[in-house]
Design an enzyme around this catalytic site. Sequence first.
Site, PDB file in Angstrom:
ATOM      1  CB  THR A 176      52.671  67.140  78.721  1.00  0.00           C
ATOM      2  OG1 THR A 176      51.267  66.899  78.899  1.00  0.00           O
ATOM      3  CG2 THR A 176      52.881  68.643  78.577  1.00  0.00           C
ATOM      4  CB  VAL A 203      53.956  60.319  73.176  1.00  0.00           C
ATOM      5  CG1 VAL A 203      55.037  59.621  72.373  1.00  0.00           C
ATOM      6  CG2 VAL A 203      53.034  59.295  73.842  1.00  0.00           C
ATOM      7  CG  ASP A 204      49.754  65.038  73.577  1.00  0.00           C
ATOM      8  OD1 ASP A 204      49.685  65.573  74.692  1.00  0.00           O
ATOM      9  OD2 ASP A 204      49.004  65.322  72.633  1.00  0.00           O
ATOM     10  N   GLY A 205      50.520  63.922  76.684  1.00  0.00           N
ATOM     11  CA  GLY A 205      49.633  63.519  77.762  1.00  0.00           C
ATOM     12  C   GLY A 205      48.218  63.263  77.304  1.00  0.00           C
TER      13      GLY A 205
END
Length: 374
Positions: A176, A203-205
């Site tokens: 996240t 990948v990043d939330g």
Amino acid sequence: MMLATTSSTFATLGEMVTVLSIDGGGIKGIIPATILEFLEGQLQEVDNNTDARLADYFDVIGGTGTGGLLTAMITTPNENNRPFAAAKDIIPFYFDHGPKIFEPSGFHLVEPKYDGKYLMQVLQEKLGETRVHQALTEVAISSFDIKTNKPVIFTKSNLAKTPELDAKMYDICYSTAAAPTYFPPHYFATNTSNGDQYDFNLVDGDVAAVDPSLLSISVATRLAQEDPAFASIKSLNYKQMLLLSLGTGTNSEFAKNYTAEEAAKWGILQWMSPLWEMRSAASSYMNDYYLSTVFQALDSQNNYLRVQENALTGTATTFDDASVANMILLVQVGENLLKKSVSEDNHETYEVALKRFAKLLSDRKKLRANKASF
């Protein structure tokens, strides 16, 4: 927002679902961490219990990016089955580890700015082998799978149907937080109910939801429908929710920085940073606008509080400035935010609003405990 405890509100508090949502924003997570420390202190004061923790009061805690990390810190159990981190421990965590997580290592045009190795190391040390099902309350931590092109939401309540989501918390937290261009994507695998391997490429939330408020509400709705503890709630609506949403601040200088005439000359490289900031700001504003409108339309505006600093300037606007000076500045931003008015129309300060929110959370917890004892 003015949180007033009327007799009718008090009578229904025991049947309300409480939700905490924390935005992404890298090192700016220090801002909501400051708010969480204040709120937990108020809960301890109201209930005269120094061991009171946020996870004791919220049915759902959702986060994305750095907000997902905060979510894990306040819901992951220690050896005594209590949160391994109190809210007051979060800011020291940033000061201890932020400079190493965001340690500059030269110019990176064709690879991530940071290798993520120290971030993974500290997550493994702090979270151990804990998995989602062990969280002390329902969680909703978002990420995005770049292989399936779909968001992935890690929650407890749906594990019977999707056991592959019962991942280790350190894998979830790294995923996240793995913001594109800043950290490498994260691959790991779990098992399905059939024992087959299930692969994640995350990948990043923030790619899915910078502000995870709506996501957290969706999880709360499912929780109310499926958890026997909420059997008295026939059909959950916004009147039966208490929602606290914490932002990581927006750049007040952004509107002054660009014009259509200037942007008309941009290419791919020039658009990268502004586009990311525009998307994040737009998502945050639209979520707040929608939620404010819906809660107000249902005469439940007292049930929603968005705590956000909309006047960040200078280094405080950056995702990854983990210098001691900037982190001290971010703490000051959070502390000063408590003294600011909730909105132009509501001159009550965030500090006063959060104190009232703490009282509502305490009353609701006591009512539910009393009901369970019969």
